[in-house]
Motif scaffolding. Structure first.
Motif, PDB file in Angstrom:
ATOM      1  N   THR A 162       0.849  -1.194   0.000  1.00 45.48           N
ATOM      2  CA  THR A 162       0.000   0.000   0.000  1.00 45.48           C
ATOM      3  C   THR A 162       0.889   1.250   0.000  1.00 45.48           C
ATOM      4  N   PRO A 163       0.354   2.380  -0.440  1.00 46.30           N
ATOM      5  CA  PRO A 163       1.143   3.616  -0.384  1.00 46.30           C
ATOM      6  C   PRO A 163       1.631   3.946   1.029  1.00 46.30           C
ATOM      7  N   CYS A 164       0.807   3.698   2.041  1.00 56.96           N
ATOM      8  CA  CYS A 164       1.212   4.014   3.420  1.00 56.96           C
ATOM      9  C   CYS A 164       2.369   3.139   3.891  1.00 56.96           C
ATOM     10  N   ARG A 171       2.474  10.080  -0.990  1.00 50.54           N
ATOM     11  CA  ARG A 171       2.549  10.117  -2.455  1.00 50.54           C
ATOM     12  C   ARG A 171       3.824  10.686  -3.059  1.00 50.54           C
ATOM     13  N   ARG A 172       4.430  11.676  -2.411  1.00 45.98           N
ATOM     14  CA  ARG A 172       5.542  12.370  -3.080  1.00 45.98           C
ATOM     15  C   ARG A 172       6.507  12.945  -2.047  1.00 45.98           C
ATOM     16  N   LEU A 173       7.790  12.759  -2.347  1.00 48.29           N
ATOM     17  CA  LEU A 173       8.857  13.318  -1.522  1.00 48.29           C
ATOM     18  C   LEU A 173       9.935  13.827  -2.473  1.00 48.29           C
ATOM     19  N   VAL A 174      10.291  15.097  -2.323  1.00 47.18           N
ATOM     20  CA  VAL A 174      11.348  15.689  -3.141  1.00 47.18           C
ATOM     21  C   VAL A 174      12.413  16.209  -2.184  1.00 47.18           C
ATOM     22  N   GLN A 175      13.648  15.772  -2.428  1.00 49.38           N
ATOM     23  CA  GLN A 175      14.747  16.131  -1.536  1.00 49.38           C
ATOM     24  C   GLN A 175      15.917  16.723  -2.323  1.00 49.38           C
ATOM     25  N   GLU A 226       2.522   5.750  -6.697  1.00 54.42           N
ATOM     26  CA  GLU A 226       1.212   5.704  -7.346  1.00 54.42           C
ATOM     27  C   GLU A 226       0.607   4.316  -7.148  1.00 54.42           C
ATOM     28  N   THR A 227      -0.689   4.266  -6.863  1.00 50.24           N
ATOM     29  CA  THR A 227      -1.388   2.993  -6.739  1.00 50.24           C
ATOM     30  C   THR A 227      -1.680   2.439  -8.125  1.00 50.24           C
ATOM     31  N   ARG A 277       3.429   1.705  -7.864  1.00 52.07           N
ATOM     32  CA  ARG A 277       4.556   2.005  -8.749  1.00 52.07           C
ATOM     33  C   ARG A 277       5.354   3.086  -8.034  1.00 52.07           C
ATOM     34  N   LEU A 278       6.616   2.775  -7.765  1.00 50.06           N
ATOM     35  CA  LEU A 278       7.517   3.747  -7.169  1.00 50.06           C
ATOM     36  C   LEU A 278       8.463   4.225  -8.259  1.00 50.06           C
TER      37      LEU A 278
END
Length: 144
Positions: free
Chosen positions: A9-11, A65-69, A92-93, A99-100
């Motif tokens: 799952t996304p979580c 959903r999204r992490l930008v570093q 994304e589910t 899908r990562l």
């Protein structure tokens, strides 16, 4: 750009990326810590020695959903000389999986391959951990 499908799952995927005690990076010899808010810093440290392997700033944090570093690698002079790069994680589910997509960009021309070359093993470890509960790094070399 790297892409992998993981039955989770996304979580759960978000937690595996961001929770230091369950983070896949731990399986590869590192521990990432942060408070995971936009603008906050993060550090990547060797769990045994405490040596700092990288650091940066979380530019976008949108769980799960999204992490930008924005990041700088510190584990060798060659990667340190590459300067600041950006890593974007997008979850994304897709049916009963995720899908990562990981985009590691803003890399200086001629940067050492060690700066970005570890992504396939990191993502394989993440998939193995989430789908089987085992660490990819703990598998025999013949099974990797």
């Amino acid at each position: 750009m790297f892409e992998i499908y993981i039955r989770t799952t996304p979580c759960r995927l978000w937690a595996a990326i961001t929770t230091p005690d369950t983070s896949v990076t731990r399986d590869l010899g590192a521990r990432m810590t942060s408070d995971w808010t936009p603008g906050s810093g993060f550090e990547l440290r060797h769990p045994g020695t405490g040596a700092r392997l990288g650091s940066g700033v979380n530019l976008e944090v949108v769980p799960p959903r999204r992490l930008v570093q924005r990041t700088v690698a510190l584990w060798s002079d060659d990667v340190r000389d590459a300067g600041i790069t950006r890593v974007t994680w997008v979850i994304e589910t897709v049916g009963d999986a995720c899908r990562l997509t990981v985009v590691h960009d803003q890399i200086r021309d001629g940067a050492d391959h060690d700066l970005y070359g570890g992504w396939p093993s990191t993502l394989s470890s993440l998939k193995e951990h989430l789908e089987t509960g085992r660490s990819w790094a703990s598998l025999p070399a013949s099974a990797r």
